[in-house]
Scaffold this motif. Structure first.
Motif, PDB file in Angstrom:
ATOM      1  N   LYS A 133       0.856  -1.187   0.000  1.00  0.00           N
ATOM      2  CA  LYS A 133       0.000   0.000   0.000  1.00  0.00           C
ATOM      3  C   LYS A 133       0.892   1.236   0.000  1.00  0.00           C
ATOM      4  O   LYS A 133       2.005   1.213   0.530  1.00  0.00           O
ATOM      5  CB  LYS A 133      -0.929  -0.018   1.212  1.00  0.00           C
ATOM      6  N   HIS A 134       0.428   2.292  -0.613  1.00  0.00           N
ATOM      7  CA  HIS A 134       1.171   3.549  -0.813  1.00  0.00           C
ATOM      8  C   HIS A 134       2.216   3.429  -1.919  1.00  0.00           C
ATOM      9  O   HIS A 134       2.959   4.377  -2.171  1.00  0.00           O
ATOM     10  CB  HIS A 134       1.846   4.049   0.468  1.00  0.00           C
ATOM     11  N   SER A 135       2.299   2.267  -2.585  1.00  0.00           N
ATOM     12  CA  SER A 135       3.290   2.109  -3.651  1.00  0.00           C
ATOM     13  C   SER A 135       2.825   2.815  -4.923  1.00  0.00           C
ATOM     14  O   SER A 135       1.655   3.184  -5.063  1.00  0.00           O
ATOM     15  CB  SER A 135       3.512   0.621  -3.946  1.00  0.00           C
ATOM     16  N   PHE A 136       3.772   3.000  -5.841  1.00  0.00           N
ATOM     17  CA  PHE A 136       3.448   3.548  -7.157  1.00  0.00           C
ATOM     18  C   PHE A 136       4.339   2.867  -8.183  1.00  0.00           C
ATOM     19  O   PHE A 136       5.566   2.897  -8.070  1.00  0.00           O
ATOM     20  CB  PHE A 136       3.664   5.061  -7.211  1.00  0.00           C
ATOM     21  N   HIS A 137       3.725   2.240  -9.209  1.00  0.00           N
ATOM     22  CA  HIS A 137       4.498   1.477 -10.183  1.00  0.00           C
ATOM     23  C   HIS A 137       4.234   1.871 -11.632  1.00  0.00           C
ATOM     24  O   HIS A 137       4.762   1.230 -12.540  1.00  0.00           O
ATOM     25  CB  HIS A 137       4.250  -0.021  -9.983  1.00  0.00           C
ATOM     26  N   GLY A 148      -0.398   0.197  -5.152  1.00  0.00           N
ATOM     27  CA  GLY A 148      -1.241  -0.056  -3.981  1.00  0.00           C
ATOM     28  C   GLY A 148      -1.912   1.175  -3.424  1.00  0.00           C
ATOM     29  O   GLY A 148      -1.871   1.421  -2.222  1.00  0.00           O
ATOM     30  N   GLN A 149      -2.502   1.973  -4.307  1.00  0.00           N
ATOM     31  CA  GLN A 149      -3.258   3.154  -3.880  1.00  0.00           C
ATOM     32  C   GLN A 149      -4.637   3.090  -4.529  1.00  0.00           C
ATOM     33  O   GLN A 149      -4.760   3.246  -5.748  1.00  0.00           O
ATOM     34  CB  GLN A 149      -2.547   4.447  -4.299  1.00  0.00           C
ATOM     35  N   TYR A 165      -2.344  -6.514  -1.996  1.00  0.00           N
ATOM     36  CA  TYR A 165      -1.659  -5.387  -1.358  1.00  0.00           C
ATOM     37  C   TYR A 165      -1.419  -5.656   0.123  1.00  0.00           C
ATOM     38  O   TYR A 165      -2.348  -5.938   0.871  1.00  0.00           O
ATOM     39  CB  TYR A 165      -2.486  -4.107  -1.526  1.00  0.00           C
ATOM     40  N   ALA A 166      -0.148  -5.542   0.518  1.00  0.00           N
ATOM     41  CA  ALA A 166       0.222  -5.677   1.925  1.00  0.00           C
ATOM     42  C   ALA A 166       0.298  -4.295   2.554  1.00  0.00           C
ATOM     43  O   ALA A 166       0.754  -3.341   1.921  1.00  0.00           O
ATOM     44  CB  ALA A 166       1.567  -6.389   2.061  1.00  0.00           C
ATOM     45  N   GLY A 190       8.533   6.704  -3.393  1.00  0.00           N
ATOM     46  CA  GLY A 190       8.622   8.095  -3.821  1.00  0.00           C
ATOM     47  C   GLY A 190       7.289   8.805  -3.766  1.00  0.00           C
ATOM     48  O   GLY A 190       7.065   9.680  -2.931  1.00  0.00           O
ATOM     49  N   GLU A 191       6.360   8.412  -4.648  1.00  0.00           N
ATOM     50  CA  GLU A 191       5.021   8.996  -4.651  1.00  0.00           C
ATOM     51  C   GLU A 191       4.317   8.749  -3.321  1.00  0.00           C
ATOM     52  O   GLU A 191       3.446   9.517  -2.906  1.00  0.00           O
ATOM     53  CB  GLU A 191       4.185   8.394  -5.790  1.00  0.00           C
TER      54      GLU A 191
END
Length: 395
Positions: A133-137, A148-149, A165-166, A190-191
């Motif tokens: 979660k909070h990731s950006f790919h 994961g947003q 999503y963990a 980053g994001e």
């Protein structure tokens, strides 16, 4: 019709632009059409790694453009082979590379590698990929689903299946099941707020995944190419991923993405491809970027200025505790965590008005991604302007 009117009339409105027309730049300083200077703490969102107007890079690009810009991957591409060799040797990992045009493309390719690895005799056995979660790919459909947003998933479904999503690294192991083929993480989100992962937890995760034969994919689109002080954040974290993705700073502004993988024979001809990926122009530029940054790193100057910049931001976080929770990040990938979204939003606008460029990130973070070759004078000037922006909030 003004340039702004032209943009509003003919370009899709996918960006909340600041309407300034930059005409040229030198290192971390940009100049608009009126000759006003701006200190750039964004480097085109982590792309302009060797600064604006870099003479060595521009000469390399011009020299290559005079000869061959593109021939396609149906033929040998000399600078591509050289770049692959250099990245493997500098990373210390026993890998092969595929070259694409962007970070999203690199992540799509990494997902394809994982999915093929999960097949047995042509039958899909494992396909699930765990992300945080909070990731950006990335912005393509599959890379967006890997992100994961939940807010990113509005409007664009149906999405490809198979992403889980963990909440954090601690939760990953319990989410692994018989269909899990890979875990995909950013070592610094980053994001997601310039949020570094805990080194020991990452090392334990890498060991556990190896024992379970689950691939570790590390998205280094933003952290790679000396952004954290080492060639790769994976080097800094002392792990050996199965797949690493790169983009942003690799070409110094010329679009290029890359996948590095220890699964050296996973793809056969026809499994994957790219018309433009790894062409003469982009890989010639990337080789020059690597030349410049390797020399800069070895001189000690890169580490020196990273520490200097970090100290400046920590001083600001301490001085304005009423506005910021803390300073975060590693190397030249840093942030100030604002105490509210309102503070973050106003500070971004006030910074622009004071002619210093900064970025927005998750968790109410003001993000800083300066060119890696930024000078101490530019750091000082940029911080001074940023502090003026802060003070204007308090008036």
């Amino acid at each position: 019709m003004t340039l702004k009117e032209m943009d509003l009339e003919y370009v899709l409105h996918t960006y909340a632009r600041n309407y300034v027309n930059f005409k040229n730049g030198i290192d971390a300083t940009l100049y608009d059409e009126e000759g006003k200077d701006y200190i750039d703490f964004t480097s085109g969102i982590g792309v302009v790694s060797v600064g604006h107007g870099n003479k060595r890079l521009s000469e390399a690009i011009c020299e290559q453009a005079k000869n061959i810009i593109h021939i396609s991957n149906l033929y040998l591409i000399e600078p591509q082979a050289i770049l692959a060799k250099r990245l493997v040797e500098l990373s210390g990992y026993d890998m092969r590379l595929f070259f694409a045009n962007s970070g999203a493309e690199a992540n799509e390719g990494a997902i394809k590698i994982a999915r093929k690895y999960g097949e047995v005799d042509g039958e899909i056995k494992r396909y699930k990929i765990i992300t945080l979660k909070h990731s950006f790919h990335g912005r393509t459909i599959t890379a967006l689903k890997a992100t994961g947003q939940e807010a990113m998933h509005n409007y664009f479904g149906p999405f490809p299946d198979g992403f889980v999503y963990a909440e954090n690294i601690d939760e990953i192991e319990k989410l692994i099941d018989e269909h899990t083929v890979a875990v995909m993480i950013e070592l610094i989100q980053g994001e997601g707020g310039v949020e570094p992962q805990d080194k020991e937890k990452v090392q334990n995760l890498a060991k556990m995944l190896k024992e379970k034969d689950v691939l570790l994919i590390v998205d280094e689109v933003q952290t790679g190419i000396y952004r954290t002080g080492e060639l790769l954040a994976s080097n800094l974290y002392e792990i050996e991923p199965d797949i690493i993705t790169l983009a942003k700073g690799l070409g110094g502004g010329v679009p290029i993405g890359a996948i590095m993988t220890s699964l050296k024979d996973i793809f056969k001809p026809g499994d994957h491809g790219s018309t433009f990926g790894g062409n003469y122009l982009s890989t010639r530029a990337a080789n020059e970027v690597i030349d410049i940054l390797e020399e800069y790193k070895n001189s000690g100057r890169l580490d020196e200025l990273m520490i200097y910049f970090e100290d400046k931001l920590k001083e600001i976080a301490k001085r304005y505790e009423n506005l910021f929770e803390k300073e975060v990040g590693i190397g030249f990938m840093r942030g100030l965590r604002a105490k509210s979204a309102d503070i973050q939003s106003k500070l971004l606008q006030k910074s622009f008005e004071n002619r210093v460029l900064v970025l927005k990130a998750g968790r109410n973070t003001v993000r800083f991604l300066p060119p890696l070759t930024i000078s101490k004078d530019e750091i000082n000037e940029g911080i001074e302007r940023f502090e003026k922006a802060i003070k204007s909030l308090e008036q």
